[in-house]
Write a protein that holds these residues in place. Structure first.
Motif, PDB file in Angstrom:
ATOM      1  N   GLU A  20      35.358  57.809  14.998  1.00  0.00           N
ATOM      2  CA  GLU A  20      34.656  57.065  13.951  1.00  0.00           C
ATOM      3  C   GLU A  20      33.288  57.681  13.673  1.00  0.00           C
ATOM      4  O   GLU A  20      32.857  57.758  12.532  1.00  0.00           O
ATOM      5  CB  GLU A  20      34.524  55.604  14.352  1.00  0.00           C
ATOM      6  CG  GLU A  20      35.852  54.888  14.389  1.00  0.00           C
ATOM      7  CD  GLU A  20      35.782  53.505  14.984  1.00  0.00           C
ATOM      8  OE1 GLU A  20      34.674  53.035  15.314  1.00  0.00           O
ATOM      9  OE2 GLU A  20      36.845  52.880  15.119  1.00  0.00           O
ATOM     10  N   PHE A  21      32.618  58.117  14.706  1.00  0.00           N
ATOM     11  CA  PHE A  21      31.309  58.738  14.572  1.00  0.00           C
ATOM     12  C   PHE A  21      31.431  60.043  13.791  1.00  0.00           C
ATOM     13  O   PHE A  21      30.635  60.302  12.882  1.00  0.00           O
ATOM     14  CB  PHE A  21      30.736  58.980  15.968  1.00  0.00           C
ATOM     15  CG  PHE A  21      29.280  59.281  16.008  1.00  0.00           C
ATOM     16  CD1 PHE A  21      28.348  58.265  16.001  1.00  0.00           C
ATOM     17  CD2 PHE A  21      28.830  60.584  16.090  1.00  0.00           C
ATOM     18  CE1 PHE A  21      26.978  58.527  16.056  1.00  0.00           C
ATOM     19  CE2 PHE A  21      27.471  60.866  16.156  1.00  0.00           C
ATOM     20  CZ  PHE A  21      26.553  59.834  16.131  1.00  0.00           C
ATOM     21  N   SER A  22      32.418  60.859  14.139  1.00  0.00           N
ATOM     22  CA  SER A  22      32.627  62.145  13.459  1.00  0.00           C
ATOM     23  C   SER A  22      32.976  61.948  11.994  1.00  0.00           C
ATOM     24  O   SER A  22      32.533  62.714  11.139  1.00  0.00           O
ATOM     25  CB  SER A  22      33.741  62.932  14.135  1.00  0.00           C
ATOM     26  OG  SER A  22      33.368  63.299  15.421  1.00  0.00           O
ATOM     27  N   GLY A  23      33.779  60.944  11.725  1.00  0.00           N
ATOM     28  CA  GLY A  23      34.180  60.677  10.351  1.00  0.00           C
ATOM     29  C   GLY A  23      33.160  59.884   9.560  1.00  0.00           C
ATOM     30  O   GLY A  23      33.406  59.514   8.422  1.00  0.00           O
ATOM     31  N   ARG A  24      32.027  59.615  10.197  1.00  0.00           N
ATOM     32  CA  ARG A  24      30.951  58.843   9.592  1.00  0.00           C
ATOM     33  C   ARG A  24      31.428  57.461   9.128  1.00  0.00           C
ATOM     34  O   ARG A  24      30.984  56.933   8.114  1.00  0.00           O
ATOM     35  CB  ARG A  24      30.279  59.610   8.463  1.00  0.00           C
ATOM     36  CG  ARG A  24      29.682  60.925   8.931  1.00  0.00           C
ATOM     37  CD  ARG A  24      28.568  61.366   8.005  1.00  0.00           C
ATOM     38  NE  ARG A  24      28.026  62.644   8.414  1.00  0.00           N
ATOM     39  CZ  ARG A  24      26.959  62.770   9.182  1.00  0.00           C
ATOM     40  NH1 ARG A  24      26.339  61.723   9.632  1.00  0.00           N
ATOM     41  NH2 ARG A  24      26.497  63.959   9.504  1.00  0.00           N
ATOM     42  N   LEU A  25      32.346  56.885   9.891  1.00  0.00           N
ATOM     43  CA  LEU A  25      32.835  55.544   9.600  1.00  0.00           C
ATOM     44  C   LEU A  25      31.908  54.474  10.157  1.00  0.00           C
ATOM     45  O   LEU A  25      31.990  53.311   9.767  1.00  0.00           O
ATOM     46  CB  LEU A  25      34.241  55.354  10.176  1.00  0.00           C
ATOM     47  CG  LEU A  25      35.308  56.294   9.615  1.00  0.00           C
ATOM     48  CD1 LEU A  25      36.620  56.110  10.355  1.00  0.00           C
ATOM     49  CD2 LEU A  25      35.492  56.054   8.126  1.00  0.00           C
ATOM     50  N   ASP A  27      27.672  53.776  11.251  1.00  0.00           N
ATOM     51  CA  ASP A  27      26.312  54.239  11.067  1.00  0.00           C
ATOM     52  C   ASP A  27      25.806  54.899  12.349  1.00  0.00           C
ATOM     53  O   ASP A  27      25.872  54.305  13.432  1.00  0.00           O
ATOM     54  CB  ASP A  27      25.432  53.040  10.692  1.00  0.00           C
ATOM     55  CG  ASP A  27      23.995  53.441  10.466  1.00  0.00           C
ATOM     56  OD1 ASP A  27      23.206  53.294  11.425  1.00  0.00           O
ATOM     57  OD2 ASP A  27      23.682  53.896   9.357  1.00  0.00           O
ATOM     58  N   GLN A  28      25.313  56.122  12.254  1.00  0.00           N
ATOM     59  CA  GLN A  28      24.896  56.866  13.435  1.00  0.00           C
ATOM     60  C   GLN A  28      23.719  56.220  14.151  1.00  0.00           C
ATOM     61  O   GLN A  28      23.690  56.165  15.371  1.00  0.00           O
ATOM     62  CB  GLN A  28      24.568  58.316  13.066  1.00  0.00           C
ATOM     63  CG  GLN A  28      25.796  59.094  12.694  1.00  0.00           C
ATOM     64  CD  GLN A  28      25.506  60.564  12.494  1.00  0.00           C
ATOM     65  OE1 GLN A  28      24.388  61.031  12.601  1.00  0.00           O
ATOM     66  NE2 GLN A  28      26.541  61.312  12.199  1.00  0.00           N
ATOM     67  N   GLU A  29      22.754  55.722  13.412  1.00  0.00           N
ATOM     68  CA  GLU A  29      21.597  55.088  14.048  1.00  0.00           C
ATOM     69  C   GLU A  29      22.008  53.813  14.765  1.00  0.00           C
ATOM     70  O   GLU A  29      21.619  53.571  15.916  1.00  0.00           O
ATOM     71  CB  GLU A  29      20.511  54.787  13.014  1.00  0.00           C
ATOM     72  CG  GLU A  29      19.248  54.233  13.631  1.00  0.00           C
ATOM     73  CD  GLU A  29      18.154  54.002  12.611  1.00  0.00           C
ATOM     74  OE1 GLU A  29      17.192  53.297  12.968  1.00  0.00           O
ATOM     75  OE2 GLU A  29      18.239  54.504  11.478  1.00  0.00           O
ATOM     76  N   THR A  32      23.969  54.683  17.869  1.00  0.00           N
ATOM     77  CA  THR A  32      23.088  55.176  18.928  1.00  0.00           C
ATOM     78  C   THR A  32      22.431  54.016  19.655  1.00  0.00           C
ATOM     79  O   THR A  32      22.384  53.986  20.885  1.00  0.00           O
ATOM     80  CB  THR A  32      22.020  56.131  18.358  1.00  0.00           C
ATOM     81  OG1 THR A  32      22.680  57.217  17.711  1.00  0.00           O
ATOM     82  CG2 THR A  32      21.117  56.663  19.452  1.00  0.00           C
ATOM     83  N   ARG A  66      26.076  64.336  21.110  1.00  0.00           N
ATOM     84  CA  ARG A  66      25.581  63.886  19.797  1.00  0.00           C
ATOM     85  C   ARG A  66      24.517  62.814  19.962  1.00  0.00           C
ATOM     86  O   ARG A  66      23.502  62.813  19.273  1.00  0.00           O
ATOM     87  CB  ARG A  66      26.731  63.354  18.952  1.00  0.00           C
ATOM     88  CG  ARG A  66      27.679  64.430  18.510  1.00  0.00           C
ATOM     89  CD  ARG A  66      28.744  63.846  17.633  1.00  0.00           C
ATOM     90  NE  ARG A  66      29.810  64.811  17.469  1.00  0.00           N
ATOM     91  CZ  ARG A  66      31.055  64.481  17.191  1.00  0.00           C
ATOM     92  NH1 ARG A  66      31.386  63.218  17.062  1.00  0.00           N
ATOM     93  NH2 ARG A  66      31.969  65.405  17.053  1.00  0.00           N
TER      94      ARG A  66
END
Length: 83
Positions: A20-25, A27-29, A32, A66
């Protein structure tokens, strides 16, 4: 359940997060803040498990890297538990 089966399930869950993180599904912030410390801590715990033992180990390490890039405080915090 056995301890190794429990670990497998945890690693499998982190693999789903990585996808999900790789596919930007997600929110990264937000990811984190919610998961980064857990991912990096589990990666530190699993340092002695070789990547060849399970493909999930490599996935966990990649995801932790990441999160390390997004928050440099996570790795020192996690490693402090294992000193």
């Amino acid at each position: 359940m056995t301890p190794s089966r429990d670990l497998y399930k945890i690693l499998w869950c982190f693999e789903r997060v990585a996808a999900e993180f790789s596919g930007r599904l997600i929110d990264q912030e937000l990811a984190t803040h919610l998961l980064g410390n857990h991912v990096v801590w589990w990666d530190a715990l699993c340092l002695n498990i070789p990547f060849q033992a399970t493909r999930y180990r490599k996935n966990l390490n990649d995801l932790a890297a990441r999160f390390d890039e997004l928050d440099a405080k996570l790795r020192p915090w996690a490693l402090a538990d294992f000193e």
